[in-house]
Design a protein around this motif. Structure first.
Motif, PDB file in Angstrom:
ATOM      1  N   PHE A  43       0.588  -1.320  -0.059  1.00  0.00           N
ATOM      2  CA  PHE A  43      -0.181  -0.026  -0.019  1.00  0.00           C
ATOM      3  C   PHE A  43       0.985   1.223  -0.017  1.00  0.00           C
ATOM      4  CE2 PHE A  43      -2.626  -3.173   1.935  1.00  0.00           C
ATOM      5  CZ  PHE A  43      -3.736  -3.065   1.171  1.00  0.00           C
ATOM      6  N   ASP A  44       0.293   2.429  -0.471  1.00  0.00           N
ATOM      7  CA  ASP A  44       1.122   3.556  -0.758  1.00  0.00           C
ATOM      8  C   ASP A  44       1.593   4.001   0.689  1.00  0.00           C
ATOM      9  OD1 ASP A  44       0.331   3.276  -3.379  1.00  0.00           O
ATOM     10  OD2 ASP A  44      -1.179   4.981  -3.204  1.00  0.00           O
ATOM     11  N   ASP A  45       0.550   3.825   1.723  1.00  0.00           N
ATOM     12  CA  ASP A  45       1.053   4.441   3.029  1.00  0.00           C
ATOM     13  C   ASP A  45       1.520   3.509   4.119  1.00  0.00           C
ATOM     14  OD1 ASP A  45      -1.568   3.164   2.593  1.00  0.00           O
ATOM     15  OD2 ASP A  45      -2.441   4.478   4.112  1.00  0.00           O
ATOM     16  N   ASN A  68      -6.851   1.745  -6.178  1.00  0.00           N
ATOM     17  CA  ASN A  68      -6.760   2.387  -4.886  1.00  0.00           C
ATOM     18  C   ASN A  68      -5.707   1.864  -4.067  1.00  0.00           C
ATOM     19  OD1 ASN A  68      -6.899   3.714  -2.399  1.00  0.00           O
ATOM     20  ND2 ASN A  68      -8.786   4.686  -2.820  1.00  0.00           N
ATOM     21  N   ARG A  69      -4.670   2.184  -4.013  1.00  0.00           N
ATOM     22  CA  ARG A  69      -3.746   1.597  -3.095  1.00  0.00           C
ATOM     23  C   ARG A  69      -3.311   2.246  -1.988  1.00  0.00           C
ATOM     24  NH1 ARG A  69      -5.028  -1.725  -6.032  1.00  0.00           N
ATOM     25  NH2 ARG A  69      -3.848  -2.702  -7.612  1.00  0.00           N
ATOM     26  N   ASN A  70      -3.971   3.121  -1.146  1.00  0.00           N
ATOM     27  CA  ASN A  70      -3.597   3.817  -0.016  1.00  0.00           C
ATOM     28  C   ASN A  70      -4.431   3.314   1.180  1.00  0.00           C
ATOM     29  OD1 ASN A  70      -4.174   5.725   2.209  1.00  0.00           O
ATOM     30  ND2 ASN A  70      -2.654   6.779   0.944  1.00  0.00           N
TER      31      ASN A  70
END
Lengths: 245, 303, 272
Positions: free
Chosen positions: B233-235, C137-139
């Motif tokens: 995940f980005d975060d 969506n990857r957050n």
């Protein structure tokens, strides 16, 4: 389908309007009215008269397109031109109903389990009024029609018939429409609410709303009436006699 | 020994143990695997004198790559000296006449179970990983025919979902090994049960990697200089095992993947998991001058 | 349309207003062996409206809905959605992958059977998040927040968002399906008998939620049901299907108060 351009203030021109019901399963036809012609102008108030079964409510519902007419035209005049409500696309009718044409009955047709003030505020919200402002306005109308404050947040499906009707009227009249179809809006209303309703109708008439309606107590609206339209029950006994089982 | 000596008509088996048609099939499948990075190519998977599940997939790839001048290193969990590693290495020598080595930098073919060596592999080396379960979608889709459709559609939402739910339930990614990774931006693979520590070594590596599952009859490859991106995940950044600060008790080397050795008193000692890497350090500390190759990780970090 | 033929009005449709269709299907023909499931069906859905499709079992209404979800391809016919990137293309010409992406981004669906619509072993929030994940969506924090908002909009108790659907009641499962379907603000929300099989009281609550969503977000919906009560509560316009054909369509109040076709009359009067 050409029509002479009527006077600028005309809202509705009805031409040769007929309605009959084909009861396929009973193999018979019920006749409501035949070949009606009349115009309705801006700010005009037409009272529909006639005995029971003469087709007064049927006419209102046909104008609203809850019923499909058998023949004739219901020309509705707008700034962009005329549209025949008798055969306009469903979606156009839906848009007009949302924006310009109101139908007021004694029956509640709002959803159950939505608070009364929210139901009344909905037309304003759809027209773009902020939620809070719409609610304030809705409550003003509820109190004008005599709906008690403790009922504002309750579900109208639990109300008595009279209270439901008041919610319904407040919702139908909160936004000035261009054309109002009134189907016995005062039936079973108490005196105060009837007065509130008639006052609002007078106010709307003043604002230029065209109205046509059936009234249980025509004397209430006597001062508003511009014209009366008499409907006669049609007695046609051709097909109805040939019932084949 | 030359190839001529090894292919005498009276020898008990063909050169490299596998018959030529088997090797031919495997070569074709390996080429296809290289052509479509990360795509699982089905292959026949012949019988070899070893039980399924003991590295037969890797064995067949290595046998196909074998030639008399090959130098083969076999590691098992980082160690060159486990029974299985030693047996397989000897087998290659017997059937292919290849040289055996424990030194990563000397080897031309490295067959490995569950580790990638700490020293960087070169373009002239091939890494062959043994894979027990090649299908990353198996935990979320038991029906393999549907799983293959999902690969076709790049439908990896459910793999992400598994990671999402690990974060929800545990507050961190619990996936220890077989970390699902996207190869060349297209296929998600399971990089065999190597630790998270090693997955990053496959990204843009100079060497060619084959991953072969003998029991499941699937082969896939990571060609040199190919993107291998673990799903993250980005975060929530990708985290390798916390071995950066651990020091090997035998070699005093810090910042590499360690084996934990639990002690009687409840504490733990650590030793380098890559045994050859450790031995080189030990020998050098005793005065020898062995060349230790460049490593992927430096001071416990890889940037 | 048999009824219209009997009508003496020339059914020209003068178009005055601005409503451009959101969904257009033309001439859909689908045969299953010798059975003609759909025989040239035309359907138009306008933005923000609820289109109800009624008909008995085998009338083709569910097949039609599956077409709208691009799960099936007809022998003939075209399908258009008013989307910026698919303006002029017949969606039936898309390949599997394109369909999947289109479905993920622009079409929401709620099935009668939650086992089809949901991953029963995963959490409810995860089921919603999966849809966002498929759309790229990857957050993690954002996924979680959007899943929570979507579940809240479906009036799902968000404190239970990490329970698996298996642990939830049928009504709650439908709410999870709904949250999943609306998570990406679909161009059209397809509802395939969404409340069939629920208790009457639960059914009413789920319908309330749908109504509220429709009012607050103006989501375009296509609702398939054999239950006229459900259609009457929900729909703005109604399409009546029988044996793979549209026998009548009109404004909901007109269909229920003044049905024209013999079959519709029979249907409406059987209910009353």
């Amino acid at each position: 389908m050409t029509k002479n351009m009527p006077a600028a203030e005309t809202v509705l021109s009805v031409q040769g309007l007929s309605k009959q019901f084909e009861m396929h399963h009973l193999k018979r036809t019920l006749y409501a009215f035949d070949n009606l012609d009349f115009d309705l102008r801006k700010g005009e108030f037409i009272l529909l008269k006639g005995e029971n079964g003469a087709g007064k409510s049927t006419l209102l519902r046909t104008l609203y397109r809850s019923y499909l007419p058998r023949a004739g035209h219901v020309w509705y005049h707008t700034a962009e031109g005329m549209i025949d409500l008798a055969c306009a696309a469903d979606v156009d009718i839906a848009v007009l109903r949302q924006r310009e044409i109101g139908f007021v009955t004694q029956f509640l047709n709002a959803r159950p389990r939505v608070a009364a003030d929210e139901i009344v505020a909905e037309p304003l919200r759809l027209a773009g009024t902020p939620h809070a402002d719409a609610l304030v306005e809705a409550r003003r109308w509820l109190s004008a029609f005599g709906v008690k404050k403790q009922l504002w947040a309750a579900y109208p499906s639990t109300f008595s018939g009279g209270e439901q009707q008041k919610v319904n009227l407040a919702r139908a009249l909160i936004l000035p429409q261009r054309l109002l179809l009134l189907d016995e809006p005062t039936a079973s209303l108490d005196r105060d609410a009837r007065k509130a309703l008639v006052d609002r109708l007078a106010e709307l008439k003043e604002a230029g709303v065209a109205m046509i309606g059936v009234f249980h107590h025509p004397e209430d609206v006597e001062h508003l009436i511009d014209r009366e339209l008499h409907l006669k029950a049609i007695k046609i006994e051709d097909e109805a006699d040939h019932v084949v089982e | 020994m030359s190839l001529k000596d090894l292919t005498k008509p009276w020898t008990a088996f063909n050169y490299g143990f596998l018959d030529e048609s088997a090797k031919r099939e495997l070569r074709r499948k390996m080429l296809k695997a290289i052509a479509i990075p990360g795509y699982q190519v089905p292959y026949a998977s012949r019988e070899v004198p070893m039980a399924r599940g003991w590295g037969t997939g890797g064995l067949q790839v290595t046998l196909t790559l074998l030639k008399p001048d090959a130098v083969v290193k076999v590691i098992d969990q980082g160690a060159d000296d486990s029974v299985n590693a030693v047996s397989i290495r000897k087998f290659f020598n017997r059937v292919g006449g290849s040289a055996e080595t424990e030194d990563t930098s000397q080897a031309t073919i490295i067959q490995s179970r569950h580790r990638v060596p700490e020293e960087k592999l070169r373009a002239d080396q091939v890494l062959v990983l043994q894979v027990p379960n090649p299908e990353p979608l198996r935990p979320v889709q038991p029906d393999m025919s549907i799983a293959r459709e999902m690969h076709g559609d790049a439908d990896y939402g459910q793999l992400w979902l598994v990671l999402y739910e690990q974060l929800v339930k545990s507050g961190r990614i619990m996936q220890g090994t077989e970390y699902p990774s996207l190869v060349n931006g297209r296929y998600v693979i399971t990089p065999s049960p190597i630790p998270r520590w090693d997955v990053k070594k496959l990204h843009q590596a100079e060497h060619l990697t084959f991953l072969s599952a003998g029991r499941e009859k699937r082969i896939y490859a990571i060609p040199p200089f190919t993107n291998v991106e673990p799903l993250v995940f980005d975060d929530v950044p990708y985290r390798v095992e916390d071995h950066q600060d651990k020091t090997c008790y035998r070699t005093d080397v810090t910042g590499f993947f360690m084996n934990e050795l639990p002690q009687e008193d409840g504490s733990s000692l650590y030793e380098l998991s890559d045994s050859n890497f450790g031995i080189k350090h030990l020998k050098n500390s005793q005065g020898e001058t062995l060349t230790i190759g460049e490593t992927w990780y430096k001071n416990g970090r890889m940037d | 349309m048999g009824a219209a033929d009997q009508n003496t009005i020339t059914r020209q449709k003068p178009r005055l207003m601005l409503a451009e269709p959101m969904l257009t299907m033309r001439g859909i023909v689908r045969n299953f062996g010798d059975v003609q499931a759909l025989r040239g069906v035309d359907v138009t859905v306008y933005p923000g409206e609820v289109l109800g499709i009624v008909g008995e079992s085998g009338s083709g209404k569910s097949t039609l809905l599956r077409m709208m979800n691009l799960e099936d391809t007809p022998e003939a016919g075209s399908y258009h959605l008013s989307l910026p990137d698919h303006q002029d293309s017949n969606l039936f010409s898309l390949d599997r992958f394109q369909r999947r992406m289109l479905r993920a981004r622009h079409i929401g669906i709620v099935y009668q059977n939650p086992h089809i619509g949901l991953l029963m072993g995963h959490t409810s929030s995860g089921n919603v998040a999966e849809r966002l994940l498929v759309a790229g969506n990857r957050n993690f924090a954002e996924l979680r927040e959007r899943a929570r908002l979507s579940l809240a909009a479906s009036e799902f108790p968000v404190e239970r968002m990490d329970a698996t659907p298996r642990e939830l009641s049928g009504g709650m499962q439908q709410r999870v399906q709904l949250a999943k379907a609306i998570a990406l603000e679909p161009a059209v929300l397809l509802l395939d008998e969404p409340t069939t099989g629920l208790d009457v009281s639960v059914q009413a609550l789920v319908l309330d939620t749908l109504k509220r969503l429709q009012r607050d977000r103006a989501i375009t919906m296509v609702l398939v049901s054999h239950d006229l009560g459900v259609i009457r509560t929900m729909a703005d316009r109604v399409v009546v299907m029988r044996r793979g054909e549209v026998v009548e369509q009109g404004l909901a109040d007109q269909i229920f108060q003044d049905p024209q076709h013999p079959y519709t009359q029979q249907l409406v009067h059987a209910k009353l």
